[in-house]
Design an enzyme around this catalytic site. Structure first.
Site, PDB file in Angstrom:
ATOM      1  N   ASP A  67     -14.874 -14.902   7.440  1.00 30.13           N
ATOM      2  CA  ASP A  67     -13.448 -14.628   7.275  1.00 30.13           C
ATOM      3  C   ASP A  67     -12.886 -14.264   8.647  1.00 30.13           C
ATOM      4  OD1 ASP A  67     -11.018 -13.380   6.944  1.00 30.13           O
ATOM      5  OD2 ASP A  67     -11.614 -12.167   5.230  1.00 30.13           O
ATOM      6  N   TYR A  74       0.815  -1.215   0.000  1.00 34.27           N
ATOM      7  CA  TYR A  74       0.000   0.000   0.000  1.00 34.27           C
ATOM      8  C   TYR A  74       0.854   1.273   0.000  1.00 34.27           C
ATOM      9  CZ  TYR A  74      -2.987  -3.751   1.711  1.00 34.27           C
ATOM     10  OH  TYR A  74      -3.619  -4.959   1.863  1.00 34.27           O
ATOM     11  N   TYR A  90     -13.290  -6.103   4.432  1.00 32.65           N
ATOM     12  CA  TYR A  90     -11.995  -6.289   3.767  1.00 32.65           C
ATOM     13  C   TYR A  90     -11.658  -7.777   3.789  1.00 32.65           C
ATOM     14  CZ  TYR A  90      -7.113  -6.485   2.627  1.00 32.65           C
ATOM     15  OH  TYR A  90      -5.932  -6.830   2.024  1.00 32.65           O
ATOM     16  N   LYS A 125      -3.057 -15.574   9.220  1.00 32.22           N
ATOM     17  CA  LYS A 125      -2.354 -14.688  10.157  1.00 32.22           C
ATOM     18  C   LYS A 125      -1.824 -15.396  11.411  1.00 32.22           C
ATOM     19  CE  LYS A 125      -4.578 -10.404   8.650  1.00 32.22           C
ATOM     20  NZ  LYS A 125      -3.504  -9.537   8.216  1.00 32.22           N
TER      21      LYS A 125
HETATM   22  N1  PMP Z   1      -9.199 -11.117   5.367  1.00 31.51           N
HETATM   23  C1  PMP Z   1      -8.987 -10.314   6.411  1.00 31.51           C
HETATM   24  C2  PMP Z   1     -10.108 -10.080   7.384  1.00 31.51           C
HETATM   25  C3  PMP Z   1      -7.746  -9.726   6.614  1.00 31.51           C
HETATM   26  O1  PMP Z   1      -7.554  -8.912   7.658  1.00 31.51           O
HETATM   27  C4  PMP Z   1      -6.709  -9.999   5.682  1.00 31.51           C
HETATM   28  C5  PMP Z   1      -5.314  -9.402   5.843  1.00 31.51           C
HETATM   29  N2  PMP Z   1      -5.237  -8.112   6.237  1.00 31.51           N
HETATM   30  C6  PMP Z   1      -6.966 -10.849   4.606  1.00 31.51           C
HETATM   31  C7  PMP Z   1      -8.219 -11.399   4.478  1.00 31.51           C
HETATM   32  C8  PMP Z   1      -5.907 -11.169   3.589  1.00 31.51           C
HETATM   33  O2  PMP Z   1      -4.904 -11.957   4.137  1.00 31.51           O
HETATM   34  P1  PMP Z   1      -3.442 -11.969   3.502  1.00 31.51           P
HETATM   35  O3  PMP Z   1      -2.866 -10.615   3.690  1.00 31.51           O
HETATM   36  O4  PMP Z   1      -2.709 -13.040   4.270  1.00 31.51           O
HETATM   37  O5  PMP Z   1      -3.598 -12.334   2.060  1.00 31.51           O
END
Ligand code: PMP
Length: 423
Positions: free
Chosen positions: A244, A15, A143, A273
């Site tokens: 998610d 970003y 997101y 994560k």
């Molecule tokens: N979903 C959510 C809720 C996230 O916070 C993130 C990462 N910020 C992602 C998906 C994407 O994961 P990654 O960066 O490991 O591709």
């Protein structure tokens, strides 16, 4: 040329602009809750490397797990071969995730686990003879990652991906849930989502959402009843629910999984994560037996997805150690203590003229400013006060490691107050 100079000229960070990059600080060591910068400063990490390092850095148990596995083998293809670290990990996951999830698809990043979830949902309906059920519905301010299907369910207006709108498949967006976690549930909150279900359920494959905490799309924390009612709508209208939990999974909100706040089980669950305690890139998409069997009914009979680094043994070994470590600790008390301290130390900012809102749940603290924050400038203030915090747009937020001491949390809160004062 030193490392930061080379970095500035040749390396692209998340970003950021390649032409006008943000200042970048070189880390030379990381241990526990602290990062040591090449300038010599030792600063408290408020970000857990974006929700990941729940046990802090350089943890002996996670190091040992990686060392032991690397002596055996560090990678083998997952097509036609399996191994103990993956089997153990999937056993552990199925024991701890909400009841009803029964199959695990291992992936290599959160975004990919969302792609997998979306493909599963679309294939499920196609294999049930209902190919018209291929659209998704999602609340605004969500997101879900930076790949194409994931971007298509990120908020198209406030979101980071508006530029790609024309290249994305169009889905349905409901207004973001408005009832805050701690407030009295307002039944009106679910009405627009119900409306979309009533009008479009025949085309809907799945409802995609982040349970309880909408992260990078706005750091908003909503009422569990919204999630419960989304589950009910999915049941009533024959739509799959994809949760998610890439950010919220593994204790961050005070429950092992945020779905537990509403006592629901999604049809498909995405994890990433903190799965490996932030050591390795690993993610997982879990689904119910019904979804797994449904996806593989009829033609093509298989699920066409297979990342090269699927089920990476090193990552799985560390994930096993991370889950064991988490469950061996009074993690709920640790997270609750962080929550209490964040409430005690950040709540005073609610009356600050520059602050729009303060939101806290579990080991998550958010100070929403009334104006956009100058990241480069405010980070200098944070570092001067011994803290690593990376705000975005109007939000100054922290999600510290669960091992953070009261002194660490105080240092982070003090740095936030200093940052707010300088805005
Ligand atoms: N979903 C959510 C809720 C996230 O916070 C993130 C990462 N910020 C992602 C998906 C994407 O994961 P990654 O960066 O490991 O591709």
């Amino acid at each position: 040329m030193n490392n930061t100079e080379f970095d500035k000229q040749h390396i692209w960070h998340p970003y950021t602009s390649a032409v006008h990059p943000l200042p970048c600080y070189e880390v030379v060591a990381a241990s526990g809750t602290r990062l040591t910068l090449s300038s010599g400063e030792s600063i408290v990490d408020g970000m857990s490397s974006w929700w990941s390092t729940i046990h802090g850095y350089n943890h002996p148990k996670l190091n040992e797990a990686a060392h032991c596995q690397i002596e055996k083998f560090s990678h083998v293809m997952f097509g036609g071969l399996t191994h103990e670290p993956a089997v153990q990990l999937c056993k552990r996951l199925l024991e701890i995730v909400p009841d009803g999830l029964n199959r695990v698809f291992l992936a290599d990043s959160g975004s990919v686990s969302v792609e997998v979830a979306i493909k599963m949902a679309i294939q499920y309906w196609a294999c049930q003879g209902r190919p018209e059920k291929s659209k998704l519905v999602t609340p605004r301010n969500g997101y879900h990652g930076d790949t194409f299907a994931a971007m298509s369910v990120c908020d198209p207006i406030n979101g980071m991906h508006s530029l790609f709108k024309k290249s994305l498949i169009e889905h349905h967006f409901a207004p973001a849930p408005q009832t805050r976690f701690e407030n009295t549930w307002s039944p009106d909150d679910i009405a627009p989502m119900r409306d979309i279900f009533e009008k479009h359920a025949e085309q809907l494959a799945a409802l995609v959402l982040e349970p309880i905490v909408q992260g990078a799309g706005g750091m908003r924390i909503y009422h569990p009843e919204y999630l419960k009612q989304c589950r009910q709508l999915c049941d009533e209208f024959d739509v799959l629910l994809i949760c998610d939990e890439i950010a919220t999974g593994f204790g961050r909100t005070g429950k092992l999984f945020a779905c537990e706040h509403a006592q629901i089980t999604p049809d498909i669950l995405c994890l990433g994560k903190a799965l490996t305690g932030g050591y390795m890139t690993l993610a997982a998409t879990l689904c119910t037996e019904q979804v797994a069997l449904g996806v593989c009914e009829g033609e093509p009979g298989v699920f066409m997805h297979g990342p090269t680094f699927m089920g990476n043994p090193l990552a799985c070994a560390v994930a096993n150690a991370s889950i064991d470590l988490l469950l061996s600790k009074p993690w709920q008390t640790d997270v609750l203590n962080i929550e209490t301290q964040l409430k005690n130390e950040l709540s005073e900012l609610k009356t600050n003229d520059k602050v729009a809102d303060v939101r806290i749940l579990g080991a998550i603290g958010v100070v929403e400013m009334k104006m956009h924050v100058n990241v480069a400038e405010i980070q200098k203030v944070f570092i001067k006060h011994g803290a690593w915090i990376r705000p975005f747009s109007k939000n100054i937020y922290i999600m510290p490691p669960f091992i953070s001491s009261p002194q660490d949390i105080s240092a982070l809160c003090e740095a936030i107050k200093q940052g707010v004062a300088c805005c």
